[in-house]
Scaffold this motif. Sequence first.
Motif, short mmCIF file in Angstrom:
data_model
loop_
_atom_site.label_atom_id
_atom_site.label_comp_id
_atom_site.label_asym_id
_atom_site.label_seq_id
_atom_site.Cartn_x
_atom_site.Cartn_y
_atom_site.Cartn_z
N PHE A 196 4.16 -7.00 -8.08
CA PHE A 196 4.63 -5.83 -7.33
C PHE A 196 4.43 -4.57 -8.17
O PHE A 196 3.98 -3.54 -7.67
CB PHE A 196 6.11 -6.00 -6.97
N ILE A 197 4.74 -4.67 -9.46
CA ILE A 197 4.53 -3.53 -10.35
C ILE A 197 3.05 -3.17 -10.41
O ILE A 197 2.66 -2.01 -10.24
CB ILE A 197 5.05 -3.85 -11.77
N GLU A 198 2.21 -4.19 -10.59
CA GLU A 198 0.78 -3.93 -10.74
C GLU A 198 0.15 -3.38 -9.47
O GLU A 198 -0.73 -2.54 -9.51
CB GLU A 198 0.06 -5.23 -11.11
N LEU A 199 0.61 -3.90 -8.32
CA LEU A 199 -0.05 -3.54 -7.07
C LEU A 199 0.52 -2.29 -6.43
O LEU A 199 -0.14 -1.63 -5.64
CB LEU A 199 0.03 -4.71 -6.09
N ALA A 260 8.69 -8.31 8.14
CA ALA A 260 7.77 -7.78 7.14
C ALA A 260 7.39 -6.37 7.54
O ALA A 260 6.98 -6.12 8.67
CB ALA A 260 6.53 -8.66 7.04
N LEU A 261 7.56 -5.43 6.62
CA LEU A 261 7.24 -4.04 6.92
C LEU A 261 5.75 -3.81 6.76
O LEU A 261 5.10 -4.43 5.92
CB LEU A 261 8.02 -3.12 5.99
N GLU A 262 5.23 -2.90 7.58
CA GLU A 262 3.84 -2.51 7.40
C GLU A 262 3.76 -1.62 6.16
O GLU A 262 4.71 -0.94 5.82
CB GLU A 262 3.35 -1.73 8.63
N ILE A 263 2.62 -1.69 5.52
CA ILE A 263 2.45 -0.92 4.29
C ILE A 263 1.29 0.05 4.46
O ILE A 263 0.22 -0.33 4.96
CB ILE A 263 2.19 -1.85 3.09
N PRO A 283 -2.64 -3.49 1.58
CA PRO A 283 -2.77 -2.99 0.20
C PRO A 283 -2.07 -3.80 -0.88
O PRO A 283 -2.47 -3.70 -2.05
CB PRO A 283 -2.18 -1.57 0.27
N ILE A 284 -1.03 -4.56 -0.55
CA ILE A 284 -0.42 -5.30 -1.66
C ILE A 284 -0.66 -6.80 -1.51
O ILE A 284 0.22 -7.57 -1.15
CB ILE A 284 1.08 -4.99 -1.87
N SER A 285 -1.88 -7.17 -1.78
CA SER A 285 -2.20 -8.59 -1.82
C SER A 285 -2.78 -8.89 -3.20
O SER A 285 -3.29 -8.00 -3.86
CB SER A 285 -3.19 -8.96 -0.72
#
Lengths: 351, 311
Positions: A196-199, A260-263, A283-285
């Motif tokens: 999570f930090i990295e992405l 799950a929220l959209e990002i 974006p956060i995969s």
Amino acid sequence: MIQMSSRFRRIAILALPIALLTAACAPEQTEATSATGGENVSGAIAISGSSTVEPISVAVAEKFNAQNPDVEISVQGPGTSDGFELFCNGETDISDASRAIKQEEINACKENGIEPIELTVGIDGLSVVTSSENDFASCLSFGDLWALLGPEAEGFESWSDANQLAQKYDAQGAPYPDEPLVITAPGEESGTYGSFIELVFEPFVEEQGLKEYEEEVAPRPDYQASGNDNVIVEGVSGTPSSLGWVGYAFYKANEDQLKALEIDGGQGCVSPTPETIASFEYPISRPLFIYVNKQKLQENPAVQAFVDFYLSDEGIASAEEVGYIPLEESELEATRSTWESGEVITEETGS
Amino acid sequence: MASRAGSLTASDLVAASLHGRKRDIGGGIFQALLILALFVSLLVLLVLLYDVISGGISVFSERGADFLRGRLSIVTAATAGVGQGIFGTLLLTVIVVLVAFPLGIAAAIYLEEFAEDTRFNRFINVNIRNLAGVPSIVYGLLGLAIFVKLLAEFTGGRTALAGGLTLAVLVLPIVIITSAEALRAVPHSIREAGYGVGATRWEVIRSHVLPSAAPGILTGTVLSLSRAIGETAPLLLVGAVTGFLASGGASLYEQLYGGYTALPVVIFRWASLPSQDFRALTSAAIIVLLALTLTANALAIILRNRYERKW
């Protein structure tokens, strides 16, 4: 005095057999260890590392074991970092990882003469989740995530506390309603925390040029942290205005309780679906890896056979079976060709 | 007992004559509170049992012995089982019995029968009592440093042997304390009678003190075993396998030097899995673990009732 000395003699008589026993046992057993150790190398595979990747490796190991019942296999999931420590000590043959290996880990491996081969085996999307009863949040940008979960958000007890911060970073989800902000998310030991930090945070810090967080950035420390994803699911589903993040597989398994929220990573709101995650449009995969100790391949034919099987169609299908997103055809080809060439990793990949 | 009951009635009589016919309200309230405390703890236990049994019973009715034989898995709930967990737990138990019991009982005999009442020996005694209260995770760290790392040559690293030795060290203080208590409970007249007929110290211990203390020692050691059976944290630290384990047809001796898992570790891992199927399996595994520890405890009680002697 006579009594004293006879007492000591008795103790000596008691102690003697114990001493003899230990002395007799020790060399014998050391010998046996090295003997079995020699055997083990040819037929034993030790896998450790990320608990996120663990189910994939277990699924592959189950199939492999059905075909090769004579191979000893053990799979564990203490965490990506712990896994690399064991791997670079030569204690494991394969290391599961939910993030790419870091430079200092590569160096630690090198010191012990261990060369890792990096293989991508699947993709996991991090789902930012809230309770399914939440009706005000639907899409968050990186700015929102920073305003609600970032280090500057420390002390915010209500969503509306973050309004000012969100405005500063043009976060599009703001203004938020005055609802309690209850956060349950992975703790430091988890690969999901690091991802999570990295992405999210690291790209955001870079984009915004936040100098003070350039060296190191972490989420706000004042949230309910857990290494157990079920605890996170329960914490998030327990309050309507909750917030947290979990791996996509966990969201998928608890779809009825979580939303799950959209990002928005800059290209509009994207919800996590198998397609958007596989194409990295969401974006956060993150890619999921296994690292193989190259030296073990020569000494231990079982490792070679196991990884061959891992990357076969039957093996690699396990990623999808246990809830992750399968690699796209081109990615899978790239992984297979890395494996065939046996190319080792010497520098941190910037993914 | 008779004298105590007699004195109770006497004190009741005195109380009655002091207070007249007034009821002892404070005493009544206190008694009610005590009963309430008992019920609260019983209720918690019952809720726990109900929760676990209602969650796990379906597994037994559907799969029965198959679940007890099944192998460790965190992916396929349909075939996952506790077979390897039970085997591992039994293997660890055997190591604990072989290592901790002789060592612990010998240490207790020394402390009770041979050691003189010096400051140093009192210091050792106090320390052993403290060690019995040290959190198990600390023993895990100790096991990791000593049995896994330092003695890797001997134990083979993260093996069942290292895990068993860690658990043995964990219960050692408890074994020493309970054995020492049992030895202390043997009346001095027994020893004196032995010395009186000319027996040496060792003869007195061997043929009088130990047989008299044996039921107590046995009870204490078996109870300490059930603690070892239930430990998770130290095993996780010293490398019990959580995901998948295939022994590849290794012999029992080779498995001693190989990967292992144990019931509480299996429960710990399953409890953190997302799928609902595994929640039922978790409950079922807890039932198996409860049954194992209950058996150990029942064994201790039976042994005590059978052999206990009143002095």
